[in-house]
Structures are given as structure tokens and as C-alpha cells.
Design a protein around this motif. Sequence first.
Motif, PDB file in Angstrom:
ATOM      1  N   VAL A  16       0.891  -1.197  -0.339  1.00 43.85           N
ATOM      2  CA  VAL A  16      -0.433  -0.307  -0.311  1.00 43.85           C
ATOM      3  C   VAL A  16       0.929   1.450   0.329  1.00 43.85           C
ATOM      4  CG1 VAL A  16      -1.943  -0.497   0.704  1.00 43.85           C
ATOM      5  CG2 VAL A  16      -0.590  -0.430   2.500  1.00 43.85           C
ATOM      6  N   MET A  17       2.233   1.091   0.266  1.00 42.47           N
ATOM      7  CA  MET A  17       3.045   2.076   0.824  1.00 42.47           C
ATOM      8  C   MET A  17       4.027   2.591  -0.508  1.00 42.47           C
ATOM      9  SD  MET A  17       4.774   2.376   4.209  1.00 42.47           S
ATOM     10  CE  MET A  17       4.993   3.392   5.174  1.00 42.47           C
ATOM     11  N   GLN A  18       4.235   1.562  -1.836  1.00 42.18           N
ATOM     12  CA  GLN A  18       4.303   1.906  -2.824  1.00 42.18           C
ATOM     13  C   GLN A  18       3.063   1.779  -3.677  1.00 42.18           C
ATOM     14  OE1 GLN A  18       5.936  -2.088  -3.890  1.00 42.18           O
ATOM     15  NE2 GLN A  18       7.779  -1.744  -3.055  1.00 42.18           N
ATOM     16  N   ALA A  19       2.074   2.020  -3.237  1.00 44.52           N
ATOM     17  CA  ALA A  19       1.075   2.178  -4.171  1.00 44.52           C
ATOM     18  C   ALA A  19       0.554   4.018  -4.095  1.00 44.52           C
ATOM     19  CB  ALA A  19      -0.120   1.440  -3.890  1.00 44.52           C
ATOM     20  N   LEU A  20       0.860   4.424  -2.841  1.00 47.39           N
ATOM     21  CA  LEU A  20       0.548   5.520  -2.428  1.00 47.39           C
ATOM     22  C   LEU A  20       2.145   6.851  -3.357  1.00 47.39           C
ATOM     23  CD1 LEU A  20      -0.421   7.724  -0.644  1.00 47.39           C
ATOM     24  CD2 LEU A  20       1.176   7.595   1.243  1.00 47.39           C
ATOM     25  N   GLU A  21       3.526   5.580  -2.967  1.00 50.34           N
ATOM     26  CA  GLU A  21       4.374   6.179  -3.528  1.00 50.34           C
ATOM     27  C   GLU A  21       4.058   6.692  -5.563  1.00 50.34           C
ATOM     28  OE1 GLU A  21       6.945   8.357  -1.928  1.00 50.34           O
ATOM     29  OE2 GLU A  21       6.478   7.834  -0.659  1.00 50.34           O
ATOM     30  N   ALA A  22       3.636   5.370  -5.763  1.00 46.86           N
ATOM     31  CA  ALA A  22       3.420   5.736  -7.604  1.00 46.86           C
ATOM     32  C   ALA A  22       2.214   6.362  -7.456  1.00 46.86           C
ATOM     33  CB  ALA A  22       2.856   4.235  -7.861  1.00 46.86           C
ATOM     34  N   CYS A  23       1.875   6.466  -7.038  1.00 46.96           N
ATOM     35  CA  CYS A  23       0.632   7.554  -7.326  1.00 46.96           C
ATOM     36  C   CYS A  23       0.486   9.397  -7.223  1.00 46.96           C
ATOM     37  CB  CYS A  23      -0.079   7.640  -5.939  1.00 46.96           C
ATOM     38  SG  CYS A  23      -2.606   8.392  -6.309  1.00 46.96           S
ATOM     39  N   HIS A  24       1.833  10.063  -5.944  1.00 50.54           N
ATOM     40  CA  HIS A  24       1.946  11.143  -6.145  1.00 50.54           C
ATOM     41  C   HIS A  24       3.515  10.885  -7.087  1.00 50.54           C
ATOM     42  CE1 HIS A  24       1.894  11.430  -1.441  1.00 50.54           C
ATOM     43  NE2 HIS A  24       0.813  10.910  -1.703  1.00 50.54           N
ATOM     44  N   ALA A  25       3.936  10.013  -7.924  1.00 47.40           N
ATOM     45  CA  ALA A  25       4.812   9.960  -8.855  1.00 47.40           C
ATOM     46  C   ALA A  25       4.082  10.424 -10.057  1.00 47.40           C
ATOM     47  CB  ALA A  25       5.886   8.384  -9.256  1.00 47.40           C
ATOM     48  N   ASP A  38      -7.615   7.693  -1.668  1.00 49.03           N
ATOM     49  CA  ASP A  38      -7.719   6.174  -1.777  1.00 49.03           C
ATOM     50  C   ASP A  38      -6.596   5.750  -1.045  1.00 49.03           C
ATOM     51  OD1 ASP A  38     -10.552   6.222  -1.849  1.00 49.03           O
ATOM     52  OD2 ASP A  38     -10.701   6.050  -3.521  1.00 49.03           O
ATOM     53  N   ALA A  39      -5.544   5.473  -1.320  1.00 50.17           N
ATOM     54  CA  ALA A  39      -4.401   5.293  -1.533  1.00 50.17           C
ATOM     55  C   ALA A  39      -3.351   5.714  -0.378  1.00 50.17           C
ATOM     56  CB  ALA A  39      -2.795   5.440  -2.050  1.00 50.17           C
ATOM     57  N   LYS A  40      -3.847   6.978  -0.041  1.00 49.87           N
ATOM     58  CA  LYS A  40      -3.377   7.617   1.387  1.00 49.87           C
ATOM     59  C   LYS A  40      -3.908   7.109   2.371  1.00 49.87           C
ATOM     60  CE  LYS A  40      -1.810  11.288   4.009  1.00 49.87           C
ATOM     61  NZ  LYS A  40      -1.283  10.179   5.160  1.00 49.87           N
ATOM     62  N   HIS A  41      -5.492   6.730   2.582  1.00 49.12           N
ATOM     63  CA  HIS A  41      -6.264   6.413   3.554  1.00 49.12           C
ATOM     64  C   HIS A  41      -6.296   4.148   3.965  1.00 49.12           C
ATOM     65  CE1 HIS A  41      -9.696   6.290   6.312  1.00 49.12           C
ATOM     66  NE2 HIS A  41     -10.360   4.627   5.733  1.00 49.12           N
ATOM     67  N   ALA A  42      -5.277   4.032   2.845  1.00 46.28           N
ATOM     68  CA  ALA A  42      -5.086   2.319   2.986  1.00 46.28           C
ATOM     69  C   ALA A  42      -3.850   2.490   3.578  1.00 46.28           C
ATOM     70  CB  ALA A  42      -4.994   1.522   1.720  1.00 46.28           C
ATOM     71  N   VAL A  43      -2.279   3.192   3.704  1.00 45.04           N
ATOM     72  CA  VAL A  43      -2.307   3.414   4.477  1.00 45.04           C
ATOM     73  C   VAL A  43      -1.917   3.445   5.747  1.00 45.04           C
ATOM     74  CG1 VAL A  43       0.425   4.435   4.482  1.00 45.04           C
ATOM     75  CG2 VAL A  43      -0.623   3.681   2.131  1.00 45.04           C
ATOM     76  N   THR A  44      -3.170   4.988   6.346  1.00 46.54           N
ATOM     77  CA  THR A  44      -3.248   5.459   7.295  1.00 46.54           C
ATOM     78  C   THR A  44      -3.804   3.513   7.684  1.00 46.54           C
ATOM     79  OG1 THR A  44      -3.216   7.577   6.549  1.00 46.54           O
ATOM     80  CG2 THR A  44      -4.316   6.055   9.024  1.00 46.54           C
ATOM     81  N   LEU A  45      -5.039   3.221   7.177  1.00 45.39           N
ATOM     82  CA  LEU A  45      -5.149   1.678   8.175  1.00 45.39           C
ATOM     83  C   LEU A  45      -4.745   0.706   8.480  1.00 45.39           C
ATOM     84  CD1 LEU A  45      -8.772   1.740   5.501  1.00 45.39           C
ATOM     85  CD2 LEU A  45      -8.633   2.988   8.618  1.00 45.39           C
ATOM     86  N   CYS A  46      -3.487   0.646   7.665  1.00 42.69           N
ATOM     87  CA  CYS A  46      -2.512  -0.173   7.850  1.00 42.69           C
ATOM     88  C   CYS A  46      -1.564   0.023   8.935  1.00 42.69           C
ATOM     89  CB  CYS A  46      -1.383  -0.354   6.430  1.00 42.69           C
ATOM     90  SG  CYS A  46      -0.285  -2.188   6.298  1.00 42.69           S
TER      91      CYS A  46
END
Length: 80
Positions: A16-25, A38-46
Motif C-alpha cells: 500500500v505504501m508503494q501504491a501511494l508512492e506510485a500515485c504521488h509520482a 484512497d491510497a493514503k487512507h489505505a496506508v493509514t489503516l494499515c
Amino acid sequence: MHPHLHTKNSVGCEEVMQALEACHARGFLYKASGMCNDAKHAVTLCLRAQRKERTRKNREEAMQKRAETKALWKDIEENS
């Protein structure tokens, strides 16, 4: 922002952190328009789930140590 991927605190959240980084990229406008929420929320929940588990384990260990200490003090007081 979030722990590094190589630390023990983020072991279960790499994907999920890599997905957030990819989104930010994808760029500032993509991120600023809320497309990564959504990716940020998933990281926060994890990370929250990991923190809660770590807290639970620490509490159990502390209660066990406290019980051992009480037993030792009780033994000392009875034998004094």
C-alpha cells in the motif's frame, strides 16, 4: 510522513505504501486533486492496524512482568 519500507514497523504495509508512492509520482496536480486519497487512507489503516497490534503485545508483556514482580515481592515479604 510514513515509516520507511525497510523498518520493522512497516513490514506488512509495503504494497500500500508503494501504491501511494506510485500515485504521488504521477504528479502534483494528480495528487493535489485528491486522486491519491484512497491510497493514503489505505496506508493509514494499515499502519494503524500494526500500531494497535504492537500496543496490544506491549500491554500483554507489561501485565506479565507486573504479575511476576508482584509474585516476587509477595515471596520476599512472606520470607522476611
